[in-house]
Design a protein around this motif. Structure first.
Motif, PDB file in Angstrom:
ATOM      1  N   ASP A  24     -16.392 -53.339   2.818  1.00 14.01           N
ATOM      2  CA  ASP A  24     -15.022 -53.819   2.579  1.00 14.01           C
ATOM      3  C   ASP A  24     -14.002 -52.724   2.884  1.00 14.01           C
ATOM      4  N   ILE A  25     -14.310 -51.496   2.473  1.00 16.90           N
ATOM      5  CA  ILE A  25     -13.395 -50.375   2.735  1.00 16.90           C
ATOM      6  C   ILE A  25     -13.239 -50.153   4.231  1.00 16.90           C
ATOM      7  N   ASN A  26     -14.346 -50.213   4.971  1.00 14.67           N
ATOM      8  CA  ASN A  26     -14.274 -50.039   6.417  1.00 14.67           C
ATOM      9  C   ASN A  26     -13.397 -51.112   7.056  1.00 14.67           C
ATOM     10  N   THR A  27     -13.543 -52.351   6.562  1.00 16.24           N
ATOM     11  CA  THR A  27     -12.709 -53.441   7.083  1.00 16.24           C
ATOM     12  C   THR A  27     -11.235 -53.190   6.796  1.00 16.24           C
ATOM     13  N   LEU A  28     -10.930 -52.817   5.563  1.00 16.80           N
ATOM     14  CA  LEU A  28      -9.538 -52.578   5.175  1.00 16.80           C
ATOM     15  C   LEU A  28      -8.949 -51.377   5.914  1.00 16.80           C
ATOM     16  N   ALA A  29      -9.764 -50.329   6.086  1.00 12.35           N
ATOM     17  CA  ALA A  29      -9.279 -49.157   6.817  1.00 12.35           C
ATOM     18  C   ALA A  29      -9.007 -49.498   8.265  1.00 12.35           C
ATOM     19  N   GLY A  30      -9.866 -50.339   8.843  1.00 14.99           N
ATOM     20  CA  GLY A  30      -9.648 -50.760  10.225  1.00 14.99           C
ATOM     21  C   GLY A  30      -8.389 -51.573  10.407  1.00 14.99           C
ATOM     22  N   GLN A  31      -7.967 -52.255   9.340  1.00 15.40           N
ATOM     23  CA  GLN A  31      -6.733 -53.036   9.383  1.00 15.40           C
ATOM     24  C   GLN A  31      -5.515 -52.206   8.986  1.00 15.40           C
ATOM     25  N   GLY A  32      -5.718 -50.944   8.641  1.00  8.61           N
ATOM     26  CA  GLY A  32      -4.599 -50.091   8.259  1.00  8.61           C
ATOM     27  C   GLY A  32      -4.120 -50.272   6.837  1.00  8.61           C
ATOM     28  N   LEU A  33      -4.907 -50.976   6.005  1.00 11.79           N
ATOM     29  CA  LEU A  33      -4.480 -51.250   4.634  1.00 11.79           C
ATOM     30  C   LEU A  33      -4.778 -50.103   3.684  1.00 11.79           C
ATOM     31  N   ASP A  54      -3.585 -59.620  13.011  1.00 10.13           N
ATOM     32  CA  ASP A  54      -4.659 -59.095  12.164  1.00 10.13           C
ATOM     33  C   ASP A  54      -4.566 -59.652  10.757  1.00 10.13           C
ATOM     34  N   ARG A  55      -3.344 -59.797  10.240  1.00 10.62           N
ATOM     35  CA  ARG A  55      -3.175 -60.329   8.888  1.00 10.62           C
ATOM     36  C   ARG A  55      -3.617 -61.788   8.792  1.00 10.62           C
ATOM     37  N   GLN A  56      -3.510 -62.523   9.901  1.00 10.71           N
ATOM     38  CA  GLN A  56      -3.973 -63.909   9.897  1.00 10.71           C
ATOM     39  C   GLN A  56      -5.481 -63.996   9.641  1.00 10.71           C
ATOM     40  N   ILE A  57      -6.218 -63.006  10.110  1.00 13.69           N
ATOM     41  CA  ILE A  57      -7.671 -62.999   9.986  1.00 13.69           C
ATOM     42  C   ILE A  57      -8.125 -62.389   8.664  1.00 13.69           C
ATOM     43  N   LEU A  58      -7.428 -61.352   8.234  1.00 15.59           N
ATOM     44  CA  LEU A  58      -7.832 -60.597   7.051  1.00 15.59           C
ATOM     45  C   LEU A  58      -7.806 -61.479   5.798  1.00 15.59           C
ATOM     46  N   CYS A  59      -8.922 -61.544   5.089  1.00 22.82           N
ATOM     47  CA  CYS A  59      -9.038 -62.311   3.838  1.00 22.82           C
ATOM     48  C   CYS A  59      -8.630 -63.777   4.014  1.00 22.82           C
ATOM     49  N   ARG A  60      -8.963 -64.346   5.150  1.00 21.98           N
ATOM     50  CA  ARG A  60      -8.509 -65.716   5.433  1.00 21.98           C
ATOM     51  C   ARG A  60      -9.034 -66.715   4.407  1.00 21.98           C
ATOM     52  N   GLU A  61     -10.324 -66.663   4.090  1.00 20.20           N
ATOM     53  CA  GLU A  61     -10.886 -67.616   3.141  1.00 20.20           C
ATOM     54  C   GLU A  61     -10.305 -67.402   1.748  1.00 20.20           C
ATOM     55  N   GLU A  62     -10.094 -66.150   1.364  1.00 20.37           N
ATOM     56  CA  GLU A  62      -9.477 -65.872   0.066  1.00 20.37           C
ATOM     57  C   GLU A  62      -8.076 -66.471  -0.004  1.00 20.37           C
ATOM     58  N   LYS A  63      -7.312 -66.322   1.072  1.00 21.06           N
ATOM     59  CA  LYS A  63      -5.960 -66.878   1.104  1.00 21.06           C
ATOM     60  C   LYS A  63      -5.976 -68.402   0.999  1.00 21.06           C
ATOM     61  N   ARG A  64      -6.966 -69.018   1.624  1.00 22.61           N
ATOM     62  CA  ARG A  64      -7.060 -70.476   1.539  1.00 22.61           C
ATOM     63  C   ARG A  64      -7.378 -70.931   0.112  1.00 22.61           C
ATOM     64  N   LYS A 186      11.281 -71.504 -11.075  1.00 22.81           N
ATOM     65  CA  LYS A 186      10.020 -70.809 -11.289  1.00 22.81           C
ATOM     66  C   LYS A 186       9.634 -70.099  -9.992  1.00 22.81           C
ATOM     67  N   VAL A 187       9.056 -68.907 -10.137  1.00 21.65           N
ATOM     68  CA  VAL A 187       8.647 -68.125  -8.967  1.00 21.65           C
ATOM     69  C   VAL A 187       7.132 -67.938  -9.005  1.00 21.65           C
ATOM     70  N   PHE A 188       6.462 -68.371  -7.934  1.00 20.89           N
ATOM     71  CA  PHE A 188       5.020 -68.219  -7.788  1.00 20.89           C
ATOM     72  C   PHE A 188       4.745 -67.173  -6.712  1.00 20.89           C
ATOM     73  N   LEU A 189       3.951 -66.172  -7.051  1.00 17.39           N
ATOM     74  CA  LEU A 189       3.575 -65.117  -6.114  1.00 17.39           C
ATOM     75  C   LEU A 189       2.137 -65.341  -5.666  1.00 17.39           C
ATOM     76  N   ALA A 190       1.922 -65.437  -4.351  1.00 15.79           N
ATOM     77  CA  ALA A 190       0.592 -65.625  -3.772  1.00 15.79           C
ATOM     78  C   ALA A 190       0.180 -64.344  -3.058  1.00 15.79           C
ATOM     79  N   THR A 191      -0.920 -63.735  -3.513  1.00 10.89           N
ATOM     80  CA  THR A 191      -1.349 -62.485  -2.898  1.00 10.89           C
ATOM     81  C   THR A 191      -2.837 -62.272  -3.101  1.00 10.89           C
ATOM     82  N   ASP A 192      -3.524 -61.766  -2.084  1.00  7.27           N
ATOM     83  CA  ASP A 192      -4.945 -61.465  -2.229  1.00  7.27           C
ATOM     84  C   ASP A 192      -5.129 -60.079  -2.844  1.00  7.27           C
ATOM     85  N   TYR A 193      -6.370 -59.761  -3.192  1.00  5.17           N
ATOM     86  CA  TYR A 193      -6.656 -58.543  -3.967  1.00  5.17           C
ATOM     87  C   TYR A 193      -6.319 -57.254  -3.232  1.00  5.17           C
ATOM     88  N   THR A 194      -6.227 -57.295  -1.890  1.00  4.55           N
ATOM     89  CA  THR A 194      -5.956 -56.063  -1.142  1.00  4.55           C
ATOM     90  C   THR A 194      -4.554 -55.521  -1.391  1.00  4.55           C
TER      91      THR A 194
END
Length: 239
Positions: A24-33, A54-64, A186-194
């Motif tokens: 996971d770290i290698n993936t995130l580092a490759g994306q510059g996160l 790149d952001r479209q691909i990163l954590c795509r299933e989690e975002k869904r 009301k404000v809803f914030l959508a964000t993945d764990y990264t």
């Protein structure tokens, strides 16, 4: 989450093996996160976001999963803002089956996703179109948003600091997102764990201004404490 974290600590925190955590770290580092160091990981630089493609691909299933979870909390006949971001675009997709929504957006991708659905009235903000991701930014977009008062503001974010500060990269985008927060019941914030502990240089606001956080993993303990003190609802989407 503000500095160096050992691989072993992360593996324990997220209940995965060290080998999985390294991948996971290698993936995130490759994306510059993040920045990868010997034995662990640290925050990425705070001045430039990852490329939109790149952001479209990163954590795509989690975002869904996050998007489906949030969509279940939006009732029919609601009015809402949807701002810029790949996670908010997934929320737009998840809302296409809802009845009689009125959606105001400064995201051309959201507009494209929702176009053609007769059950959704779509209003698109004016302003400068950012060529890299279809975001509509600038003071004209913020002024347009301020004309409305809606039921739900759906926003994404680039980073959440350990003290609960919401962070992004483009001050022009932040102006529009700030207008969404100020003009939503009301404000809803959508964000993945990264995004937990991730750096960015422009301050949007604070977690205490959010009514509910939708994510795919529990936030670090320090952020959960901020949320408890501010009575922010936490929704963790299941696998």
């Amino acid at each position: 989450m503000g500095g160096f974290v050992a691989v072993g600590d992360l593996a324990e925190r997220f209940s995965v093996t060290p080998q999985t955590m390294r991948r996971d770290i290698n993936t995130l580092a490759g994306q510059g996160l993040v920045q990868r160091f010997h034995g662990g990981v640290g925050p990425a630089l705070s001045t430039e976001n990852v490329a939109y493609t790149d952001r479209q691909i990163l954590c795509r299933e989690e975002k869904r999963r996050i998007a489906r979870d949030m969509a279940r909390c939006i009732p029919p006949k609601s009015s809402l803002f949807i701002n810029i971001g790949t996670t908010t675009e997934e929320v737009a997709r998840a809302l296409r089956g809802h009845e009689r929504l009125r959606v105001i957006t400064n995201n051309l991708n959201v507009a494209t996703i929702l176009t053609g659905h007769a059950n959704i009235e779509l209003i698109v903000a004016g302003g400068v179109v950012r060529h890299r991701d279809g975001g509509i930014v600038g003071e004209a977009a913020a002024d347009f948003i301020r004309q409305f008062k809606v039921d739900f503001g759906i926003i994404g974010i680039s980073g959440i600091d350990a003290d609960g500060t919401l962070l992004d990269y483009d001050y022009r985008e932040v102006r529009a997102a700030r207008a969404i927060i100020d003009n939503s019941r009301k404000v809803f914030l959508a964000t993945d764990y990264t995004k937990f502990g991730r750096n960015a240089m422009v301050r949007l606001g604070h977690l205490s201004e959010i009514d509910a956080l939708f994510t795919d993993r529990n936030p670090p303990a320090v952020l959960e404490e901020v949320m408890r003190e501010s009575e922010v609802a936490l929704h963790v989407a299941g696998g």
